[in-house]
Design a protein around this motif. Structure first.
Motif, PDB file in Angstrom:
ATOM      1  N   SER A   2       0.850  -1.186   0.000  1.00 32.00           N
ATOM      2  CA  SER A   2       0.000   0.000   0.000  1.00 32.00           C
ATOM      3  C   SER A   2       0.888   1.239   0.000  1.00 32.00           C
ATOM      4  O   SER A   2       1.912   1.283   0.690  1.00 32.00           O
TER       5      SER A   2
ATOM      6  N   ASN B  80       0.868   5.715  -0.079  1.00 30.17           N
ATOM      7  CA  ASN B  80       0.099   6.945   0.096  1.00 30.17           C
ATOM      8  C   ASN B  80       0.733   8.075  -0.707  1.00 30.17           C
ATOM      9  O   ASN B  80       1.868   8.474  -0.446  1.00 30.17           O
TER      10      ASN B  80
ATOM     11  N   LYS C  33      -2.987   8.056   5.266  1.00 28.11           N
ATOM     12  CA  LYS C  33      -3.816   6.977   4.737  1.00 28.11           C
ATOM     13  C   LYS C  33      -3.870   5.841   5.740  1.00 28.11           C
ATOM     14  O   LYS C  33      -2.833   5.380   6.229  1.00 28.11           O
TER      15      LYS C  33
ATOM     16  N   LEU D 167     -11.322   9.843   8.235  1.00 30.81           N
ATOM     17  CA  LEU D 167     -12.399   8.973   7.783  1.00 30.81           C
ATOM     18  C   LEU D 167     -13.738   9.669   8.007  1.00 30.81           C
ATOM     19  O   LEU D 167     -13.906  10.386   8.995  1.00 30.81           O
TER      20      LEU D 167
ATOM     21  N   SER E  18     -15.289   0.663   5.334  1.00 30.47           N
ATOM     22  CA  SER E  18     -15.028   0.330   3.934  1.00 30.47           C
ATOM     23  C   SER E  18     -14.849   1.597   3.118  1.00 30.47           C
ATOM     24  O   SER E  18     -15.575   2.587   3.305  1.00 30.47           O
ATOM     25  N   GLU E  19     -13.850   1.549   2.214  1.00 26.80           N
ATOM     26  CA  GLU E  19     -13.632   2.616   1.234  1.00 26.80           C
ATOM     27  C   GLU E  19     -13.546   3.992   1.891  1.00 26.80           C
ATOM     28  O   GLU E  19     -14.165   4.957   1.437  1.00 26.80           O
ATOM     29  N   GLY E  20     -12.777   4.094   2.950  1.00 34.21           N
ATOM     30  CA  GLY E  20     -12.502   5.390   3.557  1.00 34.21           C
ATOM     31  C   GLY E  20     -13.618   5.973   4.382  1.00 34.21           C
ATOM     32  O   GLY E  20     -13.599   7.171   4.691  1.00 34.21           O
ATOM     33  N   LYS E  21     -14.604   5.174   4.762  1.00 32.19           N
ATOM     34  CA  LYS E  21     -15.667   5.696   5.633  1.00 32.19           C
ATOM     35  C   LYS E  21     -16.153   4.593   6.566  1.00 32.19           C
ATOM     36  O   LYS E  21     -15.982   3.405   6.334  1.00 32.19           O
TER      37      LYS E  21
END
Length: 370
Positions: free
Chosen positions: A141, A143, A149, A317, A358-361
């Motif tokens: 991963s 950033n 991130k 988030l 999920s997906e940043g939230k």
């Protein structure tokens, strides 16, 4: 800009934009090449070979070979070329012996040639990840953004990557230890597991923990690695040392052990003195994005809306929930030493709710406490 689809590994390794990416000096190049690989995944093998060529060439340029050693090296290279390359290719490469060295490394296998000549340090991020791939299925991963991130690991640990940082880790922690590989700066919240120590490999330094939170700064090509402890205790030691072997054989924290607030700087093979603790803030401004290293998650009858506001500000988030039903629910908890997922689990348990990350939230559902 070229689309590079027709490029051979040798041509890629001579392209300045590709070299910028490999040398990690241009975030725009990083973004371009990652997107390019997603578009042309069948070129991944060529890309990896070209990356190895660039790194090998860098090392040769910085080497301190004597004239005799250089002649011996060139002689060995020419012999390998004669075995593996056609006469036409031989004529083209002979004009530049440094490039011949690169061709030879391709012909006999970059990894083996690299290891035998010891031209590339085994403590670089790329070398460490390549070794890890022999043991694990690796996920990486990266950033590229200004904001930190969040990366969630298979064991429930969480990592906050600073801009430009990379982390590589196995798809699952199946063995008797958890190992990850870092370049750049990141904050770690490690899930507690006394039976499976957590090791962070960062340049020449290894940090070993059982479950705690800390920051490591290990920028590629920088002479120093810095470790800051927020909570718990961590052991710090040099890779490929006698202590490295000893630490791998025990689940305990031994040797140089840092406590909360303490900091150590490692320069090459020299570990500096432990620096004194620094205080952490117990509050966070509602309108300011705060760094997680300096924030405590201690709540005493705190409204849930304020708890979630702190999560949003620190982890970047978005938390979605029914504020009318749950906003005033009181939360009393000490969560500073917990990874993100465990924080969310305990917060939601306190107010009889559930969550999905999920997906940043984060999406929270529940009946509330009104």
């Amino acid at each position: 800009m070229n689309n590079y689809v027709s490029y051979t590994p040798e041509e890629l390794a001579q392209d300045q934009y590709f070299i910028q990416w490999v040398n990690a000096t241009d975030l725009a190049a990083e973004n371009f090449w990652q997107n390019w690989l997603e578009t042309y995944p069948f070129k991944r093998k060529d890309i990896e070979i070209a990356r190895q060529i660039v790194l090998l060439t860098n090392q040769m340029a910085d080497s301190d070979f004597s004239d005799d050693e250089m002649i011996e090296l060139k002689s060995a290279i020419f012999e390998q070329i004669a075995q593996y390359e056609t006469p036409s290719i031989w004529g083209r490469f002979r004009q530049n012996w440094a490039w011949v060295a690169v061709a030879a490394s391709l012909a006999i296998g970059i990894g083996l040639w690299w290891q035998n000549t010891q031209l590339v340090s085994e403590n670089t991020y790329l070398a460490q990840v390549n070794m890890a791939k022999k043991k694990y299925e690796i996920i990486e991963s990266l950033n590229l953004n200004e904001e930190q991130k969040v990366v969630s690991l298979p064991d429930g640990s969480s990592i906050m990557l600073k801009k430009g940082a990379r982390i590589s880790y196995p798809e699952s922690f199946d063995g008797d230890k958890r190992e990850v590989y870092l370049t750049g700066e990141a904050f770690f919240e490690v899930a507690k597991d006394a039976n499976k120590p957590f090791f962070v490999h960062a340049n020449q330094v290894i940090t070993k923990v059982l479950g705690t939170s800390f920051t490591i700064r290990a920028v590629a090509d920088a002479p120093t690695v810095t470790v800051n402890v927020k909570t718990g205790r961590v052991a710090v030691f040099l890779a490929n040392s006698q202590e490295d072997t000893q630490q791998a054989q025990t689940k305990k924290l031994e040797g140089l052990v840092l406590s909360p607030g303490e900091r150590v700087v490692v320069e090459e093979s020299n570990i500096g003195a432990v620096q004194a603790p620094k205080p952490f803030s117990e509050t966070v401004s509602p309108n300011t994005s705060q760094s997680i290293e300096h924030i405590l998650f201690e709540f005493n009858e705190t409204h849930l809306r304020d708890v979630f506001a702190r999560i949003e500000q620190v982890y970047h988030l978005k938390v979605e929930y029914n504020e009318h039903l749950m906003g005033n629910c009181p939360v009393t908890a000490s969560l500073t030493d917990e990874p993100l997922n465990q924080k969310l689990h305990l917060i939601c348990k306190a107010v009889r709710a559930n969550y999905v990350l999920s997906e940043g939230k984060v999406v929270v559902s529940g009946a509330g406490c009104e």
